[in-house]
Design a protein around this motif. Sequence first.
Motif, mmCIF file in Angstrom:
data_model
loop_
_atom_site.group_PDB
_atom_site.id
_atom_site.type_symbol
_atom_site.label_atom_id
_atom_site.label_comp_id
_atom_site.label_asym_id
_atom_site.label_seq_id
_atom_site.Cartn_x
_atom_site.Cartn_y
_atom_site.Cartn_z
ATOM 1 N N THR A 20 0.812 -1.217 0.000
ATOM 2 C CA THR A 20 0.000 0.000 0.000
ATOM 3 C C THR A 20 0.845 1.266 0.000
ATOM 4 O O THR A 20 0.364 2.331 -0.394
ATOM 5 N N PRO B 60 -7.800 3.126 -3.911
ATOM 6 C CA PRO B 60 -6.925 2.915 -2.752
ATOM 7 C C PRO B 60 -7.517 3.431 -1.447
ATOM 8 O O PRO B 60 -7.224 2.906 -0.378
ATOM 9 N N ASP B 61 -8.339 4.472 -1.530
ATOM 10 C CA ASP B 61 -8.993 5.036 -0.348
ATOM 11 C C ASP B 61 -10.419 5.387 -0.748
ATOM 12 O O ASP B 61 -10.644 6.326 -1.508
ATOM 13 N N ASP B 62 -11.361 4.642 -0.231
ATOM 14 C CA ASP B 62 -12.745 4.814 -0.659
ATOM 15 C C ASP B 62 -13.331 6.164 -0.259
ATOM 16 O O ASP B 62 -14.347 6.586 -0.801
ATOM 17 N N SER B 63 -12.679 6.852 0.680
ATOM 18 C CA SER B 63 -13.186 8.156 1.111
ATOM 19 C C SER B 63 -12.781 9.268 0.144
ATOM 20 O O SER B 63 -13.248 10.397 0.265
ATOM 21 N N GLN B 64 -11.890 8.951 -0.795
ATOM 22 C CA GLN B 64 -11.435 9.932 -1.776
ATOM 23 C C GLN B 64 -11.835 9.497 -3.187
ATOM 24 O O GLN B 64 -11.919 8.311 -3.472
ATOM 25 N N SER C 240 -5.224 5.504 -8.229
ATOM 26 C CA SER C 240 -3.787 5.246 -8.222
ATOM 27 C C SER C 240 -3.313 4.949 -9.644
ATOM 28 O O SER C 240 -4.120 4.770 -10.565
#
Length: 237
Positions: free
Chosen positions: A6, A56-60, A64
Motif C-alpha cells: 500500500t 486505494p482510499d474509498d473516502s477519496q 492510483s
Amino acid sequence: MGSIATDDIRAMPCYSIPEAAHYLRIPETTLRSWVRGRKYPTSGGDQFFQPVIELPDDSQNLLSFINLVEIHVLDAIRRDHRISLHKVRIAIDFIKEELKSDLPLAYHKLETDGLDLFVEEYGQLINVSQAGQLVLRNLLQAHLRRIDRDSAGYARRLYPFTRKRLGQQFIEEPKAIVIDPRISFGRPVLVGTGIPTAIIAERYKDGEAIGALADDYGRPTLEIEEAIRCELYTRAA
C-alpha cells in the motif's frame, strides 16, 4: 495472493476521475461508474451497482497508477461489447482466483497464463462467437503491450493511447507518451524525457508552431504531435 504494498507509489491515490478519464480517453461518466458504482432503476426501486475497480482510499475520489492500468485494460474488454458491469465483475473475479492475484488486470500473468482463460470465460458470459473472442483477444493484447512491468510482473509504466480508436486501427499506435508514477508526479511526459505533455500543449495553444516546439525540445515532430493529442483531446462524457 500476489499484490502491491500500500505504500508503493503506484498504489497511492493521485489522479482525479476527470484526469484519469482524460488521460485514458474514456468518458468521465463511464469511468466514474467503474470506480464509484452507480444506481439503476428496477421494478422494485433503485438498486446500486457496485464498482468493478477498487480505489486505494474509498473516502477519496482519487485513483492510483495501478487503477489507471486496470481501467486501461478494462476499456479493451468493454469497448466493443456493451454489457453489464455485473458480468465484467464475474469475469474479473474468475481470473483473480485463477491467477492468485488481487490485481489481475495489472498483473503480467493476465498476458501470459490468463489471457486465453479470461477471453473464454468472458466470451461465454457475454455469448460472443469464436470470431468475437478472437477480436477481444486482439484488443486485450494491444492494450497489454502498452504496459511495462517490474520484475514481479506488476505494471510500472503505461503508454496511453492518444488517437481516436476505430476497430483495431489503434493497435500499432506509437508509444510516444508515457505515464510513470516516478516521473513528473505521474503525469504524461514524452518518452525518455521528463518533459510534461501539458507544457507542450500549453505552448501550442499559445500559438507556437509544432516545428518550433520540436526544435526547442530537440524531439521528433511526431512526439510533439502526440503530446498535443494527449492533452487537447476531448470526448463527450
